[in-house]
Write a protein that holds these residues in place. Structure first.
Motif, short mmCIF file in Angstrom:
data_model
loop_
_atom_site.label_atom_id
_atom_site.label_comp_id
_atom_site.label_asym_id
_atom_site.label_seq_id
_atom_site.Cartn_x
_atom_site.Cartn_y
_atom_site.Cartn_z
N ALA A 81 0.56 -1.29 -0.24
CA ALA A 81 0.17 0.24 0.07
C ALA A 81 0.99 1.55 -0.02
O ALA A 81 2.04 1.49 0.82
N LEU A 88 0.38 -5.11 -4.32
CA LEU A 88 -0.31 -3.55 -4.59
C LEU A 88 -2.03 -3.33 -3.79
O LEU A 88 -3.18 -3.31 -5.07
N THR A 89 -2.75 -2.82 -3.11
CA THR A 89 -4.02 -2.80 -2.61
C THR A 89 -4.56 -1.79 -2.98
O THR A 89 -5.72 -1.76 -2.52
N SER A 90 -3.56 -0.77 -2.53
CA SER A 90 -4.23 0.38 -2.08
C SER A 90 -3.55 1.52 -2.22
O SER A 90 -2.61 1.42 -1.91
N ILE A 91 -3.97 2.95 -3.34
CA ILE A 91 -3.24 4.30 -3.12
C ILE A 91 -3.99 5.66 -2.26
O ILE A 91 -5.49 5.40 -2.39
N PHE A 110 0.03 1.38 -13.61
CA PHE A 110 -0.59 0.20 -12.58
C PHE A 110 -0.70 -0.88 -13.59
O PHE A 110 -1.37 -2.00 -13.24
N CYS A 143 -1.39 -4.44 -11.85
CA CYS A 143 -1.84 -4.48 -11.19
C CYS A 143 -3.30 -5.07 -10.03
O CYS A 143 -4.05 -4.97 -9.85
N LEU A 195 -5.04 -4.69 -6.78
CA LEU A 195 -5.76 -3.56 -6.77
C LEU A 195 -6.60 -3.05 -6.30
O LEU A 195 -7.80 -3.06 -7.58
N THR A 196 -7.58 -2.43 -5.36
CA THR A 196 -9.11 -2.94 -5.55
C THR A 196 -10.04 -1.30 -5.40
O THR A 196 -11.04 -1.22 -5.39
N ILE A 200 -9.23 3.14 -6.00
CA ILE A 200 -8.29 4.41 -6.26
C ILE A 200 -9.39 5.65 -5.97
O ILE A 200 -10.10 5.13 -5.74
N CYS A 250 -5.79 -4.70 -14.46
CA CYS A 250 -6.34 -4.65 -12.99
C CYS A 250 -7.41 -5.21 -12.82
O CYS A 250 -8.22 -4.79 -12.30
N LEU A 290 -9.55 -4.40 -9.83
CA LEU A 290 -10.14 -2.76 -9.03
C LEU A 290 -11.89 -2.71 -9.63
O LEU A 290 -12.23 -2.46 -10.84
#
Length: 534
Positions: A374, A397-400, A418, A421, A424-425, A427, A448, A451
């Motif tokens: 993260a 990577l799960t979050s930004i 990304f 990724c 990554l769920t 944004i 993704c 996402l």
């Protein structure tokens, strides 16, 4: 020129009631003709009881009063500016046609009134202030608000009441590292989680050996600046380095108009660091983790003093400003045990308008960072123009965070940023709002597949409520930008940004849009996406 404010010195808790008796006799001439009035400013006999030294107000050349006229029914008829004649207390102006009573406002050349209601209007820049030198008050004379809003005939004295407050900052033991002071920022928590800041620009003050104190004055509006119970107060000094002092006010503070207050701080100043934080997860003991920079050469150096806190209790790594950074890996660390760790990169350049650290990337040119889980804070200003492949194949990577790219407004390239990724769920909204120079988003979120896409990562393209010209004049590349976004979900996975609705993105566009939403069939508005964008 404004009221001249003489000698504002020592002050304990504030004093108040800068009420003035301004006597404006009945006009001696007919309506619409030139009128001579008298406006007197009482001196010490009407000062507040607290002895604050020889504090006086006196008329200055070019001073102006604004008189608002009302008819016998109390309906606003218009206003006129009365100019100081330079003799005694005389002002010259033109009576307002149809007016029998008046309200008075100072400064008359700054305040404006609504043409229909007569309500006071201040320019957006009114509270901007600049103090030149230490313990000086000259700037305050331009920031005094004196009103009499009880409409009376001119035969009665006007009682001007001060609507602003003044706070005196009596600060000492300031670090010499602040150097030449540029700004003082006073921040108060007005309600839980909501803050209000006032900025005083400062010139002519430099902190050095034997010179570590500051006396500063700031005029402010007490209707919008108050401290909530348990609210935080912060004073930030911005110079060569940034330092701040903060406290919590248990019972809060309500400021009363017409008063002066003192804030005394004698120490406990701490340096402000810019921090970039992210988390990693190691699954084997004695894992070596590398921090990579995107661009490097024989001339690459650190733009600031950096401290890297590795999050496992082991010694930090320091990088001095101007140290050479000629390798892609700028720092490495061995994690003896498995686990989750938060890495913090601290920069002593706190000004986001300056480059704060080298451009950090999570792709070394061949492989993506498989340990990052993260990103917790926005990227500082890294002078970045190219975020291509920045998180390429960062499969864990799960979050930004919100505002991830906000301080890197020169960026033009987000291609493959990304790419794959797969964990990554989500944004944040406005992810690219501040990147107005960006043109390349090819493969940006390619595969993704977990996402949940959101519509507002770009501005709203609506011609009535949004910014349809956000991409105007640019040749955009959205090829496979959202390819198979959310494809691993069995239900709806968010809403597509309406890129096709922007000016330049519709029929006949020269943009590259092939397969932009190809395979992203579970989006709520997939059916509205033009075929050329799929």
């Amino acid at each position: 020129m404004k009221f001249k404010l003489f000698t504002l010195v020592f002050l304990a808790l504030l004093t108040a009631s800068c009420t003035q008796d301004i006597i404006i006799p009945e006009p001696a001439e007919k309506e619409g003709e030139t009128v001579i009035i008298n406006a007197t400013i009482p001196q010490e006999e009407t000062r507040v009881a607290y002895n604050d030294g020889m504090r006086k107000l006196s008329w200055q050349t070019d001073d102006k009063l604004l008189l608002a006229g009302y008819d016998a029914n109390g309906i606003y008829q218009g206003s006129q500016i009365f100019n100081y004649t330079g003799t005694g207390n005389q002002f010259s102006g033109t009576a307002v046609s149809g007016a029998t009573t008046y309200k008075a406002y100072y400064p008359g050349d700054v305040i404006t009134l609504d043409e229909t209601t007569g309500n006071v209007q201040l320019p957006a820049t009114f509270w901007e202030q600049e103090q030149t030198g230490n313990n000086l008050t000259e700037h305050l004379r331009n920031k005094l608000l004196l009103f009499d809003e009880v409409a009376n005939p001119t035969s009665q004295p006007f009682q001007l009441v001060m609507r602003n407050d003044i706070i005196k900052f009596d600060l000492s033991n300031i670090s010499t590292e602040v150097g030449a002071l540029k700004k003082l920022i006073w921040t108060v928590e007005t309600t839980s989680g909501t803050t209000k800041s006032m900025t005083l620009n400062v010139t002519g003050v430099t902190f050095s050996t034997g010179s570590t104190a500051l006396t500063a004055f700031l005029s402010f509006d007490p209707t919008v600046v108050n401290i909530a119970a348990g609210g935080k107060v912060k004073i930030t000094l911005i110079g060569d380095k940034w330092y701040e002092w903060s406290t919590t006010v248990t019972n809060g503070k309500t400021y009363v108009a017409g008063n002066r207050y003192t804030a005394t701080v004698s120490g406990n100043w701490t340096q402000v660091w810019t921090e970039f934080k992210f988390t990693i997860k190691t699954s084997t003991a004695n894992t070596v983790y590398d921090i990579w920079q995107k661009s490097y050469s024989s001339s690459t150096t650190s733009p600031a003093n950096l401290i890297i806190v590795w999050g496992d209790g082991k010694p930090d790594t320091s990088i001095a400003k101007d140290d050479p950074l000629t390798n892609q890996t700028i720092a490495s660390h061995n994690y003896a045990s498995t686990g989750n760790y938060t890495i913090t990169i601290k920069s002593d350049q706190a000004d986001p308008s300056e480059k704060q650290m080298p451009q950090i990337t999570f792709f070394d040119g061949s492989y993506g960072d498989l340990l990052v889980t993260a990103v917790l804070t926005p990227f500082p200003n890294m002078g970045a123009t190219d975020f291509s492949r920045n998180f390429h194949n960062c499969s864990a990577l799960t979050s930004i965070p919100a505002d991830l790219f906000r301080y890197n407004t020169l960026a033009t390239n987000f291609a493959n940023c990304f790419y794959k990724c797969g964990a990554l769920t989500s944004i944040p909204a406005d992810l690219f709002r501040y990147n107005t120079l960006a043109t390349n988003f090819e493969n940006c979120f390619y595969s993704c597949n977990k996402l949940v896409l959101r519509q507002d990562i770009f501005p709203n393209p609506s011609p009535t409520t949004g910014n349809p010209d956000f991409f105007a004049g640019k040749t955009m590349n959205f090829k496979y930008c959202f390819y198979k976004v959310g494809s691993s979900y069995s239900t709806s996975t968010g809403t597509a940004p309406e890129l096709w609705s922007f000016n330049g993105g519709g029929t006949g566009t020269t943009w590259t849009i092939r397969g932009c939403f190809n395979g992203a069939t579970k989006l709520t508005n997939y059916g509205a996406i033009p075929g050329t964008w799929r």
